[in-house]
Design a protein around this motif. Structure first.
Motif, PDB file in Angstrom:
ATOM      1  N   CYS A 253      -8.523   6.152  -8.695  1.00  4.56           N
ATOM      2  CA  CYS A 253      -7.213   5.621  -8.317  1.00  4.56           C
ATOM      3  C   CYS A 253      -6.424   5.142  -9.533  1.00  4.56           C
ATOM      4  O   CYS A 253      -5.248   4.799  -9.425  1.00  4.56           O
TER       5      CYS A 253
ATOM      6  N   ARG B 182      -2.695   3.500  -2.462  1.00  5.02           N
ATOM      7  CA  ARG B 182      -2.907   4.108  -1.136  1.00  5.02           C
ATOM      8  C   ARG B 182      -4.401   4.117  -0.788  1.00  5.02           C
ATOM      9  O   ARG B 182      -5.245   4.547  -1.569  1.00  5.02           O
ATOM     10  N   ASP B 183      -4.708   3.615   0.423  1.00  6.38           N
ATOM     11  CA  ASP B 183      -6.085   3.535   0.939  1.00  6.38           C
ATOM     12  C   ASP B 183      -6.962   2.617   0.091  1.00  6.38           C
ATOM     13  O   ASP B 183      -8.193   2.770   0.067  1.00  6.38           O
ATOM     14  N   ARG B 184      -6.358   1.626  -0.599  1.00  6.25           N
ATOM     15  CA  ARG B 184      -7.122   0.701  -1.452  1.00  6.25           C
ATOM     16  C   ARG B 184      -6.771  -0.745  -1.088  1.00  6.25           C
ATOM     17  O   ARG B 184      -6.547  -1.581  -1.964  1.00  6.25           O
ATOM     18  N   THR B 185      -6.730  -1.064   0.193  1.00  6.34           N
ATOM     19  CA  THR B 185      -6.279  -2.390   0.624  1.00  6.34           C
ATOM     20  C   THR B 185      -7.258  -3.473   0.177  1.00  6.34           C
ATOM     21  O   THR B 185      -8.460  -3.244   0.048  1.00  6.34           O
TER      22      THR B 185
ATOM     23  N   ASP C 204      -2.854   3.732  -8.158  1.00  2.21           N
ATOM     24  CA  ASP C 204      -2.356   4.208  -6.862  1.00  2.21           C
ATOM     25  C   ASP C 204      -2.980   3.363  -5.756  1.00  2.21           C
ATOM     26  O   ASP C 204      -4.197   3.433  -5.526  1.00  2.21           O
TER      27      ASP C 204
ATOM     28  N   GLN D 257      -2.132  -4.469   3.364  1.00  2.00           N
ATOM     29  CA  GLN D 257      -2.366  -3.364   4.288  1.00  2.00           C
ATOM     30  C   GLN D 257      -1.057  -2.796   4.780  1.00  2.00           C
ATOM     31  O   GLN D 257      -0.106  -3.520   5.055  1.00  2.00           O
ATOM     32  N   ARG D 258      -1.013  -1.487   4.900  1.00  4.37           N
ATOM     33  CA  ARG D 258       0.201  -0.810   5.348  1.00  4.37           C
ATOM     34  C   ARG D 258       0.551  -1.205   6.774  1.00  4.37           C
ATOM     35  O   ARG D 258      -0.344  -1.454   7.594  1.00  4.37           O
TER      36      ARG D 258
ATOM     37  N   GLN E 177       2.222   3.011  11.034  1.00  7.59           N
ATOM     38  CA  GLN E 177       3.161   4.054  10.680  1.00  7.59           C
ATOM     39  C   GLN E 177       4.124   4.324  11.833  1.00  7.59           C
ATOM     40  O   GLN E 177       3.735   4.340  13.002  1.00  7.59           O
TER      41      GLN E 177
ATOM     42  N   GLU F   4       0.819  -1.220   0.000  1.00  6.70           N
ATOM     43  CA  GLU F   4       0.000   0.000   0.000  1.00  6.70           C
ATOM     44  C   GLU F   4       0.851   1.268   0.000  1.00  6.70           C
ATOM     45  O   GLU F   4       0.478   2.281  -0.598  1.00  6.70           O
ATOM     46  N   LEU F   5       1.984   1.222   0.693  1.00  2.00           N
ATOM     47  CA  LEU F   5       2.843   2.404   0.782  1.00  2.00           C
ATOM     48  C   LEU F   5       4.012   2.327  -0.192  1.00  2.00           C
ATOM     49  O   LEU F   5       4.962   3.104  -0.093  1.00  2.00           O
TER      50      LEU F   5
END
Length: 352
Positions: A68, A93-96, A91, A124-125, A128, A38-39
């Motif tokens: 996205c 990001r936020d699309r797990t 992209d 999933q990221r 952080q 994701e990141l």
């Protein structure tokens, strides 16, 4: 109707022209990215096609099913027999989770609309670093910069740890700086590798600590040889023997539990005295003053009062930056077994 040779020739050319078409032939219409971090940033794939028709092919528009996913394509007409492309960028990001996205290609080909597909799974990221380790000293990340020991008896010691993390691509060397004898700091490991966790072990020896009651003192560590401070917080409590309990000192306030400064001029300083007597049978010791008020300071005439003797504590009220009525509290910490904590209220009115 008379059919001439010229009419036949014209009809032939019309039929020939109408038979000429552009044709779009993709090498693939689906692509799976597989597992995506994701990141890890956006990923892209190029769909290549050939114009297998007879005349130039024009890509009129490309639409995607999600914001996205963004496309780019060959802008110039694709000559017969030549190749073109549709680039698709996703992209994550936020699309797990698993995903399938469609891309609709509209062109001047005989088959005017063709749908392409991309898919994959976005992992999933991880938590952080800034959230899990919100504090930093240079490049070293820490879960906290305060070691809180809570209540600790005067004759005991305790250990606490602060978890740290190295988010960089280089080693970080952690050491112990210059600290009082009652604080011992031991980093483990001393060299923290990239991506590695570690701990800073702190030992607090209340027996050798000269401070009492609530304390907040700095301790020093080094990060890559540079000194930095962390905080040590504790409440050092006194342990009384049966002999001390049966032969105690007693603090008697001769001036009461309220100290009235009256009216103080704006930004002025006023002083009052607390007078007290040791009415007990052993020496009374003033251990500390617990005070969180920046406007109050103290001066002692004596910190050890023999039985039957009296003493004073001068209390200074600094009105700088204060306005209106002021109600403040502080505590006198003594070696009185029955009540080590005597609370005093101060009142004042600041004349604006």
């Amino acid at each position: 109707m008379k059919i001439t040779f010229a009419t036949i020739i014209m009809a032939f050319f019309v039929c020939f022209a109408s038979a000429q078409q552009a044709n779009i032939d993709f090498e693939e219409t689906e692509y799976n990215f597989g597992a995506i971090d994701e990141l890890g940033g956006s990923v892209s794939h190029r769909f290549v096609f050939t114009n297998t028709g007879d005349i130039p092919l024009i890509i009129n528009s490309v639409h995607t099913s999600c914001g996205c996913t963004s496309p780019a394509w060959s802008q110039e007409p694709i000559q017969a027999g030549k190749k073109g492309y549709i680039d698709v960028t996703f992209d994550p990001r936020d699309r797990t989770g698993a995903f399938t996205k469609s891309i609709i290609v509209n062109s001047s080909a005989q088959e005017q609309s063709i749908t392409l597909y991309i898919g994959g799974i976005v992992s999933q990221r991880p938590a952080q670093i800034s959230a899990e380790y919100p504090y930093s000293i240079l490049d070293l990340r820490l879960k906290t910069k305060t070691a809180n020991f809570g209540n600790i008896q005067k004759n005991s010691s305790a250990d606490r740890t602060i978890e740290v993390f190295n988010p960089t691509k280089a080693d970080i060397v952690v050491g112990s700086g210059s600290n009082p004898e009652y604080i011992t700091i031991e980093p483990k490991p001393k060299i923290i590798k990239p991506g590695q966790k570690g701990i800073i072990k702190i030992k607090f020896d209340a027996k050798s600590c000269p401070l009492w009651d609530y304390i907040l003192v700095p301790a020093q560590i080094t990060v890559n040889t540079y000194p930095h401070e962390i905080n040590i917080k504790a409440v050092v409590t006194e342990i009384f023997t049966e002999k001390q309990k049966s032969n105690p000192p007693i603090l008697k306030l001769n001036s009461g539990t309220t100290l009235d400064f009256g009216t103080i001029e704006k930004d002025g300083i006023a002083v009052k005295k607390i007078n007290f007597t040791n009415t007990g049978s052993s020496p009374l010791i003033i251990r500390a003053i617990r005070n969180s008020n920046d406007c109050l300071t103290f001066k002692f005439s004596n910190t050890e009062i023999q039985p039957g003797q009296s003493a004073d504590i001068q209390v200074f009220f600094n009105a700088e930056g204060k306005h209106g009525n002021q109600n403040r509290y502080f505590s006198i910490i003594t070696n009185t077994p029955q009540n080590t904590n005597t609370i005093i209220k101060t009142i004042a009115k600041i004349d604006n």
